[in-house]
Design an enzyme around this catalytic site. Structure first.
Site, PDB file in Angstrom:
ATOM      1  N   SER A  64       0.839  -1.202   0.000  1.00  0.00           N
ATOM      2  CA  SER A  64       0.000   0.000   0.000  1.00  0.00           C
ATOM      3  C   SER A  64       0.872   1.249   0.000  1.00  0.00           C
ATOM      4  O   SER A  64       1.780   1.378   0.821  1.00  0.00           O
ATOM      5  CB  SER A  64      -0.921   0.025   1.224  1.00  0.00           C
ATOM      6  OG  SER A  64      -1.657   1.233   1.233  1.00  0.00           O
ATOM      7  N   VAL A  78       7.372   2.146   4.184  1.00  0.00           N
ATOM      8  CA  VAL A  78       8.315   1.501   3.266  1.00  0.00           C
ATOM      9  C   VAL A  78       7.812   1.612   1.827  1.00  0.00           C
ATOM     10  O   VAL A  78       8.591   1.885   0.911  1.00  0.00           O
ATOM     11  CB  VAL A  78       8.573   0.028   3.668  1.00  0.00           C
ATOM     12  CG1 VAL A  78       9.496  -0.656   2.664  1.00  0.00           C
ATOM     13  CG2 VAL A  78       9.190  -0.047   5.064  1.00  0.00           C
ATOM     14  N   CYS A  79       6.518   1.439   1.613  1.00  0.00           N
ATOM     15  CA  CYS A  79       5.954   1.541   0.264  1.00  0.00           C
ATOM     16  C   CYS A  79       6.106   2.959  -0.284  1.00  0.00           C
ATOM     17  O   CYS A  79       6.436   3.153  -1.457  1.00  0.00           O
ATOM     18  CB  CYS A  79       4.488   1.135   0.267  1.00  0.00           C
ATOM     19  SG  CYS A  79       4.195  -0.548   0.816  1.00  0.00           S
ATOM     20  N   ASP A  80       5.878   3.939   0.561  1.00  0.00           N
ATOM     21  CA  ASP A  80       6.066   5.340   0.214  1.00  0.00           C
ATOM     22  C   ASP A  80       7.518   5.569  -0.209  1.00  0.00           C
ATOM     23  O   ASP A  80       7.790   6.126  -1.270  1.00  0.00           O
ATOM     24  CB  ASP A  80       5.694   6.195   1.433  1.00  0.00           C
ATOM     25  CG  ASP A  80       5.943   7.671   1.245  1.00  0.00           C
ATOM     26  OD1 ASP A  80       7.125   8.088   1.221  1.00  0.00           O
ATOM     27  OD2 ASP A  80       4.962   8.433   1.162  1.00  0.00           O
TER      28      ASP A  80
END
EC number: 1.11.1.24
Length: 166
Positions: free
Chosen positions: A54, A59-61
């Protein structure tokens, strides 16, 4: 099948694990305007596919920002970020964060990509963190299934793999 954990807990991955040298499976996901997008839409280009659970997580950001920064220096490489986030949420997130060098795509509808590439986390109904590089002839040249879903992929290795492909 790849063995991964999420926050230390074992996760069941559904779908077909892909390997270097495999023909890249086609898939259909949604662009931020709800139009369907498939792998074949970018045939003739190298694709670096960044898979995240997501965009609204740390971490995804960071992963999406890193590949957005790197994308401008990658000749003939399209960077696709695929998650199970809704297309509207992806569009909002990209606008709020100035993300314009990667294409964010949503697999929320039917997990077409997740099943084709073996990244469907059964217990969470999210996509597992992974990186794939697909050459201009649709052959997979790099694969990383990140073993712990809350850790970063090997950015440098993935970027070098994309640069090395013709």
């Amino acid at each position: 099948m790849a063995s991964i954990t999420f926050k230390g807990n074992p996760i069941t991955l559904l779908g077909n694990e892909v390997k270097i040298g495999d023909q890249a499976p086609d898939f259909t996901v949604l662009a931020n305007d709800l139009t369907p997008v498939s792998l074949s839409d970018s045939k003739g280009s190298v694709r670096l596919i960044s898979v995240v659970p997501s965009l609204d997580t740390g971490v995804c950001d960071a992963q999406t920002r890193r590949f957005n920064e790197e994308a401008s220096g990658l000749d003939n490489v399209k960077v696709l970020t695929i998650s199970a986030d809704l297309p509207f949420a992806q569009k909002r997130w990209c606008g709020a964060n100035g993300i314009d060098n990667v294409q964010t795509l949503s697999d929320h509808r039917d997990f077409s990509f997740a099943e084709a590439y073996g990244v469907h986390m059964k217990e969470l109904r999210l996509l597992a963190r992974a990186i794939f590089v697909v050459d201009s002839n649709d052959i997979i040249t790099y694969v990383e299934y990140v073993s712990e879903g809350t850790t970063h992929p090997n950015y440098d290795e993935a970027i070098e793999a994309a640069k090395a492909v013709k």
